[in-house]
Design a protein around this motif. Structure first.
Motif, short mmCIF file in Angstrom:
data_model
loop_
_atom_site.label_atom_id
_atom_site.label_comp_id
_atom_site.label_asym_id
_atom_site.label_seq_id
_atom_site.Cartn_x
_atom_site.Cartn_y
_atom_site.Cartn_z
N ALA A 198 5.95 41.28 9.08
CA ALA A 198 5.41 40.41 10.12
C ALA A 198 6.06 40.69 11.47
O ALA A 198 5.76 40.01 12.46
N SER B 192 3.87 44.59 11.37
CA SER B 192 2.50 44.06 11.44
C SER B 192 1.51 45.13 11.85
O SER B 192 0.36 45.14 11.40
N LEU B 193 1.95 46.06 12.71
CA LEU B 193 1.09 47.19 13.09
C LEU B 193 1.02 48.22 11.98
O LEU B 193 -0.04 48.80 11.72
N GLN C 52 -1.53 47.26 9.32
CA GLN C 52 -2.92 47.47 9.77
C GLN C 52 -3.28 48.95 9.82
O GLN C 52 -4.37 49.35 9.37
N LEU D 171 0.85 36.09 7.87
CA LEU D 171 0.54 37.10 8.88
C LEU D 171 0.39 38.47 8.23
O LEU D 171 -0.53 39.24 8.55
N SER E 3 -2.92 38.59 6.40
CA SER E 3 -4.05 38.67 7.33
C SER E 3 -4.12 40.01 8.03
O SER E 3 -5.17 40.40 8.54
N SER E 4 -3.00 40.74 8.06
CA SER E 4 -2.98 42.07 8.67
C SER E 4 -3.52 43.14 7.73
O SER E 4 -3.78 44.27 8.17
N ARG F 80 -4.88 44.50 15.75
CA ARG F 80 -4.53 43.20 16.31
C ARG F 80 -3.04 43.16 16.62
O ARG F 80 -2.21 43.49 15.77
N ALA G 176 0.08 40.86 17.42
CA ALA G 176 0.58 39.49 17.33
C ALA G 176 1.72 39.32 18.33
O ALA G 176 2.67 40.10 18.33
N GLY H 280 5.75 39.04 15.04
CA GLY H 280 5.02 39.76 16.08
C GLY H 280 5.94 40.15 17.23
O GLY H 280 7.16 40.11 17.12
#
Length: 326
Positions: free
Chosen positions: A152, A157-158, A161, A183, A186-187, A294, A296, A320
């Motif tokens: 996260a 987080s990147l 994705q 998070l 959802s990623s 996305r 964050a 994020g």
């Protein structure tokens, strides 16, 4: 102008706002009015003199900024005036000073920003975005089970994705607490494990159907590396990207050898020749501007609250990218 500095090492309280002259755009340079400056965990370590490199004092932290071109130096196209750019200071001759109202940088290093991309999002796609991008280029995740610690965070987080977009077979995420787990899921993570609980190492194989993962993208280091190692499959790859926080023992490495496992180092800066830098940023900016990546934002702080931004990262409370907004 206002800028953040520290003249001694220590806790977040050593960060102070000072008044210094606005930099001059020399030949080949542009002057950027900073609209957002990125805050990174290695800057927290550097402030406490716990990083692999000890900076000279006084230190003006900040290696990435985004804003508008305020002035151009000799030999620079005047049509750049007023344009929106990213300033990746970390690849420049003066790689610090981003926690400020203005920065100067060589014009050929600055990257144009799409109108649909915010200044804050742009800061997340420099050090952290390029780290995630190049980790996956060095060790492609296609059709492989991967483990993403700190999933996260700014890089994590990147990374989740981008790994999903590059065909990862299964993504297991580590993150601390319900908000961060949500998070990560959802990623694009297939499973998320709470790293704040003692039993997390044993849960990795369970989250991967009982099998070890093929790749561990280790951006955390320290004790986490050895704790996660038993979850690496025979023939798997540990990609170590936590400069200065390597804590594996000789016995750990011998155990890897016995399992035909690979230990691969990762350092971002040697990969960022000017052409690769520009191409990588353009790819990331395009993905984000078109909604395929996305970003964050985990916290926004003015310059005079830079210490709070550092504490947010130091206490592992951010999810994020953390930014300063001069």
């Amino acid at each position: 102008m206002k800028a953040v500095q520290y003249s001694r090492f220590g806790g977040s309280e050593v960060l102070e706002v000072v008044d210094i002259p606005v930099p001059v755009a020399e030949a080949g340079q542009i002057l950027v009015k900073v609209e957002a400056a990125g805050v990174n965990f290695f800057e927290v370590l550097m402030r406490a003199d716990r990083y692999a490199v000890t900076p000279s004092l006084p230190m003006f932290p900040g290696v990435e900024a985004a804003g508008t071109v305020e002035a151009v130096g000799e030999g620079v196209d005047p049509r750049l005036l007023g344009s929106r750019v990213a300033a990746p200071l970390f690849v420049s001759d003066r790689p610090f000073g981003g926690y400020a109202e203005y920065v100067a940088i060589d014009a050929n290093l600055a990257a144009p920003l799409p109108d649909a991309l915010s200044f804050e999002e742009a800061t997340a796609l420099m050090v952290q975005g390029l780290t995630a991008l190049h980790l996956l280029r060095q060790s492609p995740p296609a059709n492989r089970a991967v483990l993403v610690p700190a999933a996260a965070g700014g890089v994590g987080s990147l990374l989740v994705q981008l790994a999903r977009g590059r065909g990862a077979g299964r993504i297991v995420a580590l993150a601390g607490g319900r908000t961060k787990l949500d998070l990560a899921l959802s990623s694009g993570a297939d499973a998320a494990i709470d790293s704040s609980r003692d039993e997390w190492p044993a849960q990795i194989r369970e989250a991967n159907g009982g099998a070890g993962v093929d790749i561990i993208y280790d951006t955390v280091g320290d004790a986490m590396t050895a704790a996660a190692l038993p979850a690496l499959a025979p023939g798997g790859e540990l990609v170590f990207a936590a400069l200065g926080r390597f804590a594996l023992s000789v016995s750990d490495i011998k155990a890897m050898i016995a399992q035909n496992q690979a230990l691969r180092g990762f350092a971002l800066l040697p990969l960022l020749l000017p052409a690769a830098l520009k191409a990588g940023l353009a790819e990331l900016f395009d993905l984000a501007a078109n909604g395929r990546l996305r970003v964050a934002i985990g916290g926004r702080f003015p310059l005079d609250r830079a210490g709070e931004a550092h504490r947010l990262l130091e206490e592992r409370r951010s999810a994020g990218k953390v930014v300063l907004v001069p």
